[in-house]
Write a protein that holds these residues in place. Sequence first.
Motif, PDB file in Angstrom:
ATOM      1  N   ARG A  91       0.839  -1.200   0.000  1.00 47.03           N
ATOM      2  CA  ARG A  91       0.000   0.000   0.000  1.00 47.03           C
ATOM      3  C   ARG A  91       0.871   1.247   0.000  1.00 47.03           C
ATOM      4  NH1 ARG A  91      -5.646   1.176   1.503  1.00 47.03           N
ATOM      5  NH2 ARG A  91      -5.863  -1.054   1.740  1.00 47.03           N
ATOM      6  N   TYR A 115       2.548   2.198 -10.005  1.00 48.23           N
ATOM      7  CA  TYR A 115       1.487   2.703  -9.147  1.00 48.23           C
ATOM      8  C   TYR A 115       0.155   2.280  -9.736  1.00 48.23           C
ATOM      9  CZ  TYR A 115      -1.282   6.364  -6.813  1.00 48.23           C
ATOM     10  OH  TYR A 115      -2.202   7.057  -6.071  1.00 48.23           O
ATOM     11  N   VAL A 165      -4.191   2.168  -8.760  1.00 46.10           N
ATOM     12  CA  VAL A 165      -5.302   2.453  -7.861  1.00 46.10           C
ATOM     13  C   VAL A 165      -6.336   1.369  -8.094  1.00 46.10           C
ATOM     14  CG1 VAL A 165      -7.123   4.068  -7.226  1.00 46.10           C
ATOM     15  CG2 VAL A 165      -4.882   4.926  -7.901  1.00 46.10           C
ATOM     16  N   GLU A 174      -4.445   2.578  -2.959  1.00 45.41           N
ATOM     17  CA  GLU A 174      -3.324   2.850  -3.851  1.00 45.41           C
ATOM     18  C   GLU A 174      -2.203   1.877  -3.519  1.00 45.41           C
ATOM     19  OE1 GLU A 174      -2.291   7.037  -3.511  1.00 45.41           O
ATOM     20  OE2 GLU A 174      -4.349   7.422  -2.866  1.00 45.41           O
TER      21      GLU A 174
END
Length: 65
Positions: free
Chosen positions: A13, A37, A39, A59
């Motif tokens: 996370r 990265y 989401v 995220e």
Amino acid sequence: MARTRFVCRDCHRVLDPDVDTCPACGSTSLTEDWAGYVVIAHPEESEIAREMQVTEPGEYALKVR
């Protein structure tokens, strides 16, 4: 100047730079050395979430060193 965000080595996370414990899993093993990265809004419908074994929206870093 933006501060570097930390990532939890255990659950991947992405965290705010001012935390010292992951609020998701409680780990104190955090790093600034990460890449990628993503989401995840609906982990129950996400193939990426399944691959990463993510069950909570949030995220996440794709690669953590």
